[in-house]
Every structure is written in C-alpha cells, then in structure tokens.
Design an enzyme around this catalytic site. Structure first.
Site, short mmCIF file in Angstrom:
data_model
loop_
_atom_site.label_atom_id
_atom_site.label_comp_id
_atom_site.label_asym_id
_atom_site.label_seq_id
_atom_site.Cartn_x
_atom_site.Cartn_y
_atom_site.Cartn_z
N LYS A 72 8.21 -1.62 -2.40
CA LYS A 72 7.60 -0.83 -1.31
C LYS A 72 8.68 -0.25 -0.40
CE LYS A 72 4.95 0.92 1.67
NZ LYS A 72 4.19 2.14 1.44
N GLU A 85 0.85 -1.20 0.00
CA GLU A 85 0.00 0.00 0.00
C GLU A 85 0.88 1.25 0.00
OE1 GLU A 85 -3.30 0.34 -0.48
OE2 GLU A 85 -2.46 2.34 -0.67
N CYS A 89 6.31 4.59 9.24
CA CYS A 89 6.94 3.72 8.25
C CYS A 89 8.31 4.11 7.74
CB CYS A 89 5.99 3.53 7.08
SG CYS A 89 4.51 2.64 7.60
P1 NAD Z 1 -1.76 -0.40 12.75
O1 NAD Z 1 -0.91 -0.74 13.92
O2 NAD Z 1 -2.53 0.88 12.72
O3 NAD Z 1 -2.83 -1.57 12.51
C1 NAD Z 1 -2.52 -2.94 12.55
C2 NAD Z 1 -3.70 -3.66 13.22
O4 NAD Z 1 -3.50 -5.08 13.09
C3 NAD Z 1 -3.84 -3.38 14.71
O5 NAD Z 1 -5.11 -2.83 14.97
C4 NAD Z 1 -3.66 -4.77 15.37
O6 NAD Z 1 -4.49 -4.96 16.50
C5 NAD Z 1 -4.07 -5.69 14.25
N1 NAD Z 1 -3.57 -7.07 14.38
C6 NAD Z 1 -2.29 -7.46 14.59
N2 NAD Z 1 -2.22 -8.81 14.59
C7 NAD Z 1 -3.48 -9.27 14.40
C8 NAD Z 1 -4.06 -10.57 14.30
N3 NAD Z 1 -3.30 -11.67 14.39
N4 NAD Z 1 -5.39 -10.68 14.10
C9 NAD Z 1 -6.17 -9.57 13.99
N5 NAD Z 1 -5.67 -8.32 14.08
C10 NAD Z 1 -4.35 -8.17 14.27
O7 NAD Z 1 -0.80 -0.48 11.48
P2 NAD Z 1 -0.98 0.31 10.08
O8 NAD Z 1 -0.48 1.69 10.18
O9 NAD Z 1 -2.36 0.05 9.58
O10 NAD Z 1 0.09 -0.49 9.19
C11 NAD Z 1 -0.14 -1.82 8.80
C12 NAD Z 1 0.91 -2.21 7.77
O11 NAD Z 1 0.78 -1.36 6.61
C13 NAD Z 1 2.35 -2.03 8.22
O12 NAD Z 1 3.12 -3.07 7.67
C14 NAD Z 1 2.77 -0.71 7.63
O13 NAD Z 1 4.16 -0.66 7.37
C15 NAD Z 1 2.01 -0.70 6.33
N6 NAD Z 1 1.69 0.63 5.79
C16 NAD Z 1 1.26 1.61 6.61
C17 NAD Z 1 0.91 2.86 6.09
C18 NAD Z 1 0.42 3.98 6.96
O14 NAD Z 1 0.24 5.07 6.43
N7 NAD Z 1 0.21 3.79 8.24
C19 NAD Z 1 0.98 3.06 4.71
C20 NAD Z 1 1.41 2.02 3.89
C21 NAD Z 1 1.76 0.80 4.45
C1 UGA Z 2 4.56 7.64 3.59
C2 UGA Z 2 4.57 7.56 2.06
O1 UGA Z 2 4.38 8.87 1.52
C3 UGA Z 2 3.48 6.63 1.56
O2 UGA Z 2 3.58 6.48 0.15
C4 UGA Z 2 3.64 5.27 2.24
O3 UGA Z 2 2.59 4.41 1.85
C5 UGA Z 2 3.61 5.45 3.73
O4 UGA Z 2 4.66 6.35 4.13
C6 UGA Z 2 3.85 4.19 4.48
O5 UGA Z 2 4.41 3.25 3.95
O6 UGA Z 2 3.48 4.21 5.65
P1 UGA Z 2 3.14 8.97 5.39
O7 UGA Z 2 4.23 8.55 6.32
O8 UGA Z 2 1.74 8.72 5.79
O9 UGA Z 2 3.33 8.25 3.97
O10 UGA Z 2 3.25 10.52 5.09
P2 UGA Z 2 4.22 11.41 4.17
O11 UGA Z 2 3.39 12.42 3.51
O12 UGA Z 2 5.08 10.59 3.31
O13 UGA Z 2 5.10 12.16 5.25
C7 UGA Z 2 6.07 11.48 6.02
C8 UGA Z 2 6.86 12.46 6.84
O14 UGA Z 2 7.68 13.25 5.99
C9 UGA Z 2 5.98 13.46 7.61
O15 UGA Z 2 6.54 13.67 8.88
C10 UGA Z 2 6.04 14.72 6.76
O16 UGA Z 2 5.83 15.88 7.49
C11 UGA Z 2 7.47 14.64 6.23
N1 UGA Z 2 7.67 15.38 4.98
C12 UGA Z 2 7.03 15.01 3.84
C13 UGA Z 2 8.54 16.46 4.97
O17 UGA Z 2 9.15 16.82 6.00
N2 UGA Z 2 8.76 17.13 3.79
C14 UGA Z 2 8.13 16.78 2.63
O18 UGA Z 2 8.37 17.44 1.60
C15 UGA Z 2 7.24 15.69 2.66
#
Ligand code: NAD
Ligand code: UGA
Length: 480
Positions: free
Chosen positions: A228, A173, A284
């Site tokens: 990713k 994602e 992340c």
């Molecule tokens: P999060 O911690 O918000 O959510 C994960 C959820 O999974 C939690 O609510 C937890 O209770 C649940 N969980 C864990 N083990 C479980 C199980 N066995 N059964 C049922 N539920 C279970 O995490 P997130 O931010 O949603 O990130 C999830 C993944 O996506 C990570 O690998 C992260 O790197 C990736 N990711 C995150 C973002 C972001 O913006 N946060 C963007 C892209 C990718």
């Molecule tokens: C980032 C990536 O942008 C997503 O594509 C990815 O899916 C995600 O991580 C993930 O894997 O979790 P996110 O962390 O939600 O998304 O937010 P960003 O907009 O990327 O910002 C990350 C950090 O960088 C923030 O603290 C933001 O303030 C900072 N940032 C961003 C800067 O300081 N300068 C910039 O120009 C852009």
C-alpha cells in the site's frame, strides 16, 4: 470458500470516514446477507451518515448517495454504539485515520498510530468469540505486530476473556476519492495479507460476491502493508516526475501534454497519472511517502529515504512555484489585487481539501497581500476558514476598501462572482465546469490586463485567447 473458512454474517467497521463509509456501503450493497455496521466516535459525522437527505452525507462521492440509499436501514447501519457493534461482529475493519505525527518521536514523518491502537484496544475489550480483525487503514509495515500483541493480551487465558480469539489481516484500500464507488465496485485488485488461511478465505469470500477471483490477491501481512505504501509512493512519484518536466517544458518551449502523450504511448510507461498540475494533494500521498521515508531511515536506508523525500520536496516546490509565478506575472506584486481561485478541493469530484495545493498557494498569495476570491462547488466556507487559518473578509466591499496591504479572502458562490474585478483567475482544481467557461463574458468583468493561470490545463485555450486574456498554462512553453 474453503470449508474451514468461517462464514461472515456481521461486520463492524471502526471509522466512518472517506474510506470506512464508501467501502462498507459497497460491501453492504453487494452482500445483502451480511449486516454491516459502521461506527465512529464523531457524533456529527454519524448523524450526517444517517441524514434523511442523501445529499447531506459527510463524504461527497459521485454515486455514493444511491448506494447508501439502497442499503441503509436494510443491512447497513451507522452508529456511535462502538462497543456493542464490536461485540456482535464476526469481522471488524479498522478504518481509522493515520495522519503524520505532529510531535514527539518521528514528528513530521512517522504515522500517528494512536487511533489504530485505541481501536485495537476497543476490539480487544469488546469482541466475543472468534473475531477477524482487518487493517483497512494505511499502516506502517509491521503494524499488524502491534495489533496482534494488543489482541493476544485479551485472548485465551486472560480471566473473563470468554474464550475470545482473533485473526489479523491486512486489506489495504486503493480507492481514489472522486471515483471511490467505481474503484470499489470494479477494483484492479483486492489485496489480502495474513497468516491464517481460514481468515484470509473468509475475507476473500466476501469480495468474491462481486470481484473476479483472479483480482483477489493473497499475500503475507508485511508484503500487504508495504504494498500500500509503495503503490502510493509510485503514483506520487509519477506526478512529481511530470511536474518537474512541466517546469522544464515551460523553460524550453515544449508542451508537457505532448511529452506526456509521447511517453505515455510506451506501454512500459503507460498513459495514466501523467497530468501536470499544481502538485498532488489529498490525505495520503504525502503522509504515506513521509512514513516510508521514516521507516527507511529507521532501517538505516538513508539513500532510499532521501530518494522518496525528494518526491515530496518537488511537490512542495511546484506549489510555491505557481504562487511565485502569479506574483511575477502580475508585475511583481499582488498586494491589494483581487485574485480569483477557481477550485479549492485537492481534486475534482470531492469535497476533501486535505493537503490541497490550493491551501499552500492561497497562503503564499495572502502573504503577498492578495485579496482572494475563492470559488469551489463543493467546499464549504467553514472548511476554507479552517484550512487558511483565518476568517474571511466580512464582504467584498470591506475587502476592497481594506488598504492595509494585508491579504484577505472571501468565498464566492460562482465563477462569475469570483472573477468580478479580478486581475487574475487561477484554476487549481479540474472541476468539469471549469472546462467550458464563457471566457469572453468573464474577461469583460475583470480588470485589464487580466490573466488566467491554468494550473490544471483544463481551460479552452482558444476561448481564453479570444477573450483577450493573458494565459499561463502549466507545462506549456508556448503560453505565457
Ligand atoms: P477519516 O479521517 O476521514 O476517517 C477516520 C474516522 O475514524 C474519523 O471519522 C474518526 O472519528 C474515526 N475514529 C478514529 N478513532 C476512532 C475510534 N477509536 N473509534 C471510532 N472511530 C474512530 O480518514 P479516511 O480518509 O477515511 O482514512 C482512513 C484510513 O484509510 C487512513 O489510514 C488512510 O491513509 C487510508 N486511506 C484513505 C484513502 C482516502 O482516499 N481518503 C484511501 C485509501 C486509504
Ligand atoms: C490516491 C490513490 O490514487 C489511491 O489509489 C489511494 O487509495 C489513495 O490515494 C489513498 O491511499 O488515500 P486520491 O488521493 O484520492 O487517491 O486521489 P488521486 O486521484 O490519486 O489524486 C491525488 C492527487 O494527485 C490529486 O491532487 C490529483 O489532482 C493529483 N494528480 C493525479 C495529478 O496532479 N496528476 C495526475 O495525473 C493524477
């Protein structure tokens, strides 16, 4: 969809977090023919996803409430009934957390895969018939091997397997928090990695309901997983690069915004992700780079590991640098001084504070004895308490009367409340409301000579100057 691709009627997503919730809500919205169930072990989180009041959803994301409001109870469900939801699903997404390991082998760098493994085992145990298992979490390259090994132990010949079979896909994602709904509705690309063409096409057919065909990329499993990590590493690297130049601008009288504009006009460089600030936060970037560093080390690529490690180190340095700079400008001491922190979330339009720069900066200032007054429009006091690892002061009066020299903090309900009596305000999150603040009025409430430290370069410079405040602005060699 090719004739051999199974039609997906039911989806189960394990993990109702920042990714699982919004992603599944958009799939349900765009595919009313599919029944989507999001499961989580965390009862409180599931209850919040089911809250009648849509402003109480556990994830704050602009536009999410409307999408959930349209689909919930129709073809989108949130439940803790993990086993039966898996059993009834044609496709299961693994969207669980993958934080950095805190102990054991690879501690501080490698991803902790215990939740991925646990959820794969749950799928192995509960799935029925043929199930497509999709890695949605960000995972170390070759994790699909582990997932496949767990699933294949349950399939085929095992007694009681009822002929269950699996295909494994990687579908990382790329959404960013704060813009998740737009990112999901109009993604730059959707990436699907896999081996079985039928499974790949089944998932592609779901996205084809709203994503143009040329944006749905197909590849192999390992390239998908690694893409990713690489995307996040490149994005984070840009931020460390611009922050390194910001410090250099401050030293030389140049302005990083001008430099960013000049280099960003080069189409090979591009203008996005060139905003200097207090360093990247979020759950992340750091985690994924550290994971890359670990994997490179594992494969003996030590120079490559060191290269990516430096991106994280520069980021940490930037955060400490800002805290140091506040102390230095306030005559070398903040002990007993009220310092307003404006913004605590790691970026605007989210309530997420994971790895927020505000945490490290606040901790440094507390260590120096500051009395912090923190305002963020979306972050709760409970979250700040957990992030700062200490309780807030009982009241502003108690905070002010404390002459021990120990740092303390308090959450405030508005900017005006936070800056009242403060020697300095520090903008750490680029919330829209910080762009047009009435500095004349606010400055009148501060103890003079007062400072504004604008770590996001969002405040109106003229208004700040006219209000008589001293100004430091990230990357601006003319200010401060
Ligand atoms: P999060 O911690 O918000 O959510 C994960 C959820 O999974 C939690 O609510 C937890 O209770 C649940 N969980 C864990 N083990 C479980 C199980 N066995 N059964 C049922 N539920 C279970 O995490 P997130 O931010 O949603 O990130 C999830 C993944 O996506 C990570 O690998 C992260 O790197 C990736 N990711 C995150 C973002 C972001 O913006 N946060 C963007 C892209 C990718
Ligand atoms: C980032 C990536 O942008 C997503 O594509 C990815 O899916 C995600 O991580 C993930 O894997 O979790 P996110 O962390 O939600 O998304 O937010 P960003 O907009 O990327 O910002 C990350 C950090 O960088 C923030 O603290 C933001 O303030 C900072 N940032 C961003 C800067 O300081 N300068 C910039 O120009 C852009």
């Amino acid at each position: 969809m090719t004739s051999s691709a199974p039609e997906i009627r039911t989806i189960c997503c394990i993990g109702a977090g920042y990714v699982g919730g919004p992603t599944m809500a958009v799939i349900a919205d765009r595919c009313p023919q599919i029944r989507v169930t999001v499961v989580d072990l965390n009862e409180v989180r599931i209850a919040a996803w089911n809250a009648a009041d849509l402003s109480k959803l556990p994830v704050y994301e602009p536009g999410l409430d409307a999408v959930v409001g349209r689909c919930r109870g129709r073809n989108l469900f949130f439940t803790t009934a993990v086993e039966e939801s898996i059993a009834g699903a044609d496709m299961v997404f693994l969207s669980v957390n993958t934080p950095t390991k805190t102990k054991g082998l690879g501690a501080g760098q490698a991803s902790d895969l215990r939740w991925v493994e646990a959820s794969a085992r749950q799928v192995a145990a509960c799935a029925q018939g043929h199930t497509i298992v999709v890695e949605k979490s960000t995972l170390p390259v070759r994790t699909a091997e582990t997932v496949k090994a767990i699933l294949s132990a349950a399939q085929g010949s095992v007694e009681g397997s009822h002929g269950k079979t699996f295909s494994v896909l990687s579908n990382p994602e790329f959404l960013a928090e704060g813009t998740a709904i737009g990112d999901l509705e109009q993604p730059d690309r959707v990436l699907i990695g896999g081996e079985a063409p039928a499974a790949i096409e089944a998932l592609a057919a779901i996205y084809a309901n709203w994503v143009p065909a040329d944006r749905i990329l197909r590849t192999n499993l390992w390239s998908s997983e690694l893409s990713k990590l690489t995307a996040n590493a490149f994005l984070a690297q840009r931020i460390s690069s611009i922050n390194s130049i910001a410090a250099f601008c401050e030293a030389t009288g140049a302005d990083v915004q001008e430099v960013a504009r000049a280099i960003g006009s080069d189409s090979r460089i591009g203008s996005k992700f060139l905003k200097a600030g207090p360093g990247f936060g979020g759950s992340c970037f750091q985690k994924d780079i550290l994971n890359l560093v670990y994997l490179c080390g594992h494969y003996g690529l030590h120079e490559v590991a060191a290269y990516w490690q430096s991106v994280v180190e520069l980021n940490t340095w930037q955060q400490h640098r800002i805290a140091r700079l506040v102390v230095n400008r306030l005559f070398g001491t903040v002990t007993g001084k009220r310092v307003a922190l404006l913004g605590f979330a790691f970026k605007a339009d989210t309530n997420d504070t994971r790895e927020a720069p505000a945490i490290r900066i606040a901790r440094d200032l507390l260590e120096e004895g500051a009395q912090l007054a923190i305002y963020d429009p979306k972050v709760s006091t409970a979250q700040m308490t957990s992030d700062l690892g200490r309780q807030p002061a009982a009241s502003q009066q108690k905070q002010a009367a404390d002459l021990s020299g120990e740092g303390s903090w308090l959450a405030c309900g508005s900017v005006a409340e936070a800056v009242h009596g403060a020697d300095a305000a520090v903008i750490l999150t680029e919330w829209q409301e910080f762009r047009g603040l009435p500095w004349q009025e606010l400055a009148a409430q501060m103890r003079q000579p007062a400072w504004l430290f604008d770590a996001r370069a969002v405040a109106d410079v003229e208004a700040v100057r006219q209000a008589g405040l001293r100004l430091w602005r990230v990357g601006d060699g003319q200010q401060g």
